[in-house]
Design a protein around this motif. Structure first.
Motif, PDB file in Angstrom:
ATOM      1  N   VAL A  76      74.018  24.947  18.208  1.00 44.89           N
ATOM      2  CA  VAL A  76      73.989  23.707  17.422  1.00 44.89           C
ATOM      3  C   VAL A  76      74.367  22.518  18.288  1.00 44.89           C
ATOM      4  N   ILE A  77      73.555  21.472  18.206  1.00 40.96           N
ATOM      5  CA  ILE A  77      73.875  20.185  18.810  1.00 40.96           C
ATOM      6  C   ILE A  77      74.069  19.188  17.669  1.00 40.96           C
ATOM      7  N   ILE A  78      75.280  18.658  17.540  1.00 44.99           N
ATOM      8  CA  ILE A  78      75.581  17.692  16.489  1.00 44.99           C
ATOM      9  C   ILE A  78      75.047  16.319  16.898  1.00 44.99           C
ATOM     10  N   THR A  79      74.391  15.633  15.973  1.00 45.84           N
ATOM     11  CA  THR A  79      73.885  14.280  16.193  1.00 45.84           C
ATOM     12  C   THR A  79      74.454  13.393  15.095  1.00 45.84           C
ATOM     13  N   THR A  80      75.352  12.485  15.436  1.00 44.53           N
ATOM     14  CA  THR A  80      76.037  11.687  14.423  1.00 44.53           C
ATOM     15  C   THR A  80      76.443  10.332  14.982  1.00 44.53           C
ATOM     16  N   ALA A  81      76.691   9.391  14.083  1.00 44.13           N
ATOM     17  CA  ALA A  81      77.185   8.075  14.488  1.00 44.13           C
ATOM     18  C   ALA A  81      78.708   8.016  14.455  1.00 44.13           C
ATOM     19  N   HIS A  82      79.354   9.120  14.094  1.00 45.80           N
ATOM     20  CA  HIS A  82      80.799   9.128  13.878  1.00 45.80           C
ATOM     21  C   HIS A  82      81.507  10.006  14.910  1.00 45.80           C
ATOM     22  N   SER A  83      82.143   9.387  15.878  1.00 44.70           N
ATOM     23  CA  SER A  83      82.798  10.140  16.954  1.00 44.70           C
ATOM     24  C   SER A  83      84.004  10.928  16.458  1.00 44.70           C
ATOM     25  N   GLU A  84      84.579  10.534  15.316  1.00 38.53           N
ATOM     26  CA  GLU A  84      85.771  11.225  14.812  1.00 38.53           C
ATOM     27  C   GLU A  84      85.483  12.657  14.368  1.00 38.53           C
ATOM     28  N   LYS A  88      86.355  18.682  15.086  1.00 42.19           N
ATOM     29  CA  LYS A  88      85.935  19.713  14.135  1.00 42.19           C
ATOM     30  C   LYS A  88      84.706  20.451  14.651  1.00 42.19           C
ATOM     31  N   GLY A  89      83.789  19.721  15.281  1.00 42.57           N
ATOM     32  CA  GLY A  89      82.575  20.340  15.809  1.00 42.57           C
ATOM     33  C   GLY A  89      82.869  21.395  16.846  1.00 42.57           C
ATOM     34  N   TYR A  90      83.742  21.086  17.778  1.00 40.57           N
ATOM     35  CA  TYR A  90      84.038  22.051  18.833  1.00 40.57           C
ATOM     36  C   TYR A  90      84.863  23.220  18.319  1.00 40.57           C
ATOM     37  N   GLU A  91      85.617  22.998  17.226  1.00 43.69           N
ATOM     38  CA  GLU A  91      86.304  24.122  16.586  1.00 43.69           C
ATOM     39  C   GLU A  91      85.295  25.123  16.030  1.00 43.69           C
ATOM     40  N   LEU A  92      84.125  24.620  15.641  1.00 45.93           N
ATOM     41  CA  LEU A  92      83.051  25.473  15.112  1.00 45.93           C
ATOM     42  C   LEU A  92      82.122  25.975  16.220  1.00 45.93           C
ATOM     43  N   GLU A  93      82.528  25.752  17.460  1.00 49.03           N
ATOM     44  CA  GLU A  93      81.810  26.264  18.633  1.00 49.03           C
ATOM     45  C   GLU A  93      80.391  25.721  18.746  1.00 49.03           C
ATOM     46  N   ILE A  94      80.250  24.410  18.478  1.00 54.11           N
ATOM     47  CA  ILE A  94      78.951  23.782  18.685  1.00 54.11           C
ATOM     48  C   ILE A  94      78.668  23.704  20.186  1.00 54.11           C
ATOM     49  N   LEU A  95      77.399  23.547  20.504  1.00 53.34           N
ATOM     50  CA  LEU A  95      76.998  23.485  21.910  1.00 53.34           C
ATOM     51  C   LEU A  95      77.295  22.118  22.516  1.00 53.34           C
ATOM     52  N   ASP A  96      77.024  21.042  21.751  1.00 56.23           N
ATOM     53  CA  ASP A  96      77.259  19.688  22.260  1.00 56.23           C
ATOM     54  C   ASP A  96      77.356  18.720  21.080  1.00 56.23           C
ATOM     55  N   PHE A  97      77.883  17.520  21.372  1.00 56.25           N
ATOM     56  CA  PHE A  97      78.134  16.508  20.351  1.00 56.25           C
ATOM     57  C   PHE A  97      77.549  15.190  20.845  1.00 56.25           C
ATOM     58  N   LEU A  98      76.519  14.682  20.174  1.00 59.99           N
ATOM     59  CA  LEU A  98      75.831  13.477  20.602  1.00 59.99           C
ATOM     60  C   LEU A  98      76.082  12.341  19.615  1.00 59.99           C
ATOM     61  N   ILE A  99      76.431  11.163  20.156  1.00 53.79           N
ATOM     62  CA  ILE A  99      76.708   9.988  19.336  1.00 53.79           C
ATOM     63  C   ILE A  99      75.457   9.105  19.266  1.00 53.79           C
TER      64      ILE A  99
END
Length: 238
Positions: A76-84, A88-99
């Motif tokens: 999973v790669i999270i795509t969001t406008a909210h950096s906060e 939580k994303g990395y606790e769920l073992e996502i692959l990456d977090f994109l702002i």
């Protein structure tokens, strides 16, 4: 080598941008897009997906609650406008977090992580066709030889698989999709998002299920015709 992917985002413009980005990367095959997480649930139950581009703040069901509900989640790669939302994303073992707005170089870097993981998974199960066996990594240092003719069923366990033989079971850190790709197609077939089976080991077919080793396994609706044809074709050859 292609990564199948889907996009879940409630903003049509965001979907358009990510869709355009996926079209620039030859390793990606975009299978579907959804404007809310609930719509995607049935699709994920019936189809294997390597990579999920997921927004967090959505109506009906937020991205993280949706992710926690998945029994077998893809990368999973999270795509969001909210950096906060990052922790939580990395606790769920996502692959990456994109702002958002997401620059293409940053998007490409995230996708390359998924490509690297799939390549590594495939390299852990290289089939030696001349001897009809393969080696799988059963722990960090130990490689185990397994003869193809001994395999009955391979079962998905989230980020792991269980290789079932008549006498043993082996837990391997690999996805069912990548492991199935390493097996001879004339001998093994995917019958469900959670199962790949040895065609020759099928003892009975009844409705939408098969029997192997005294156990019954459900055939997924989208796999039903192909599975029955493969089993019956092998029977005709014998």
């Amino acid at each position: 080598m292609n990564l199948s992917c889907i996009i879940i985002d409630d903003e049509p413009l965001a979907i358009k941008v990510i869709k355009n980005y996926t079209e620039q990367i030859k390793e990606l095959t975009l299978q579907a897009t959804f404007t809310n997480a609930v719509e995607s649930m049935h699709y994920l139950q019936e189809n294997e997906v390597d990579l999920l581009f997921l927004d967090v703040n959505m109506p009906l069901l937020d991205g993280y609650s949706f992710l926690e509900s998945l029994p077998n989640k893809p990368n999973v790669i999270i795509t969001t406008a909210h950096s906060e939302y990052a922790v939580k994303g990395y606790e769920l073992e996502i692959l990456d977090f994109l702002i958002k707005p997401i620059p293409f170089p940053r998007f490409l870097k995230a996708v390359n992580k998924a490509v690297k993981i799939k390549n590594e998974n495939q390299s852990t199960a290289r089939t030696t066709k001349e001897n009809d066996h393969l080696f799988v990594k059963v722990d960090k240092k130990r490689m185990r030889k397994i003869y193809l003719n001994d395999i009955l069923v391979i079962e998905s366990l989230k980020d792991y698989i269980k290789i079932i033989t008549a006498t043993d079971k082996y837990i391997v850190h690999q996805t069912l999709s990548s492991f199935t790709e390493s097996l001879p197609r004339e001998q093994f077939i995917r019958i469900h998002r959670s199962y790949t089976i040895s065609i020759a080991k099928v003892e009975a077919i009844e409705g939408n299920s098969i029997e192997i080793g005294g156990n019954r396994y459900t055939i997924g609706r989208s796999y039903l015709n192909e599975t029955k044809e493969a089993i019956l074709d092998l029977g005709d050859q014998i």
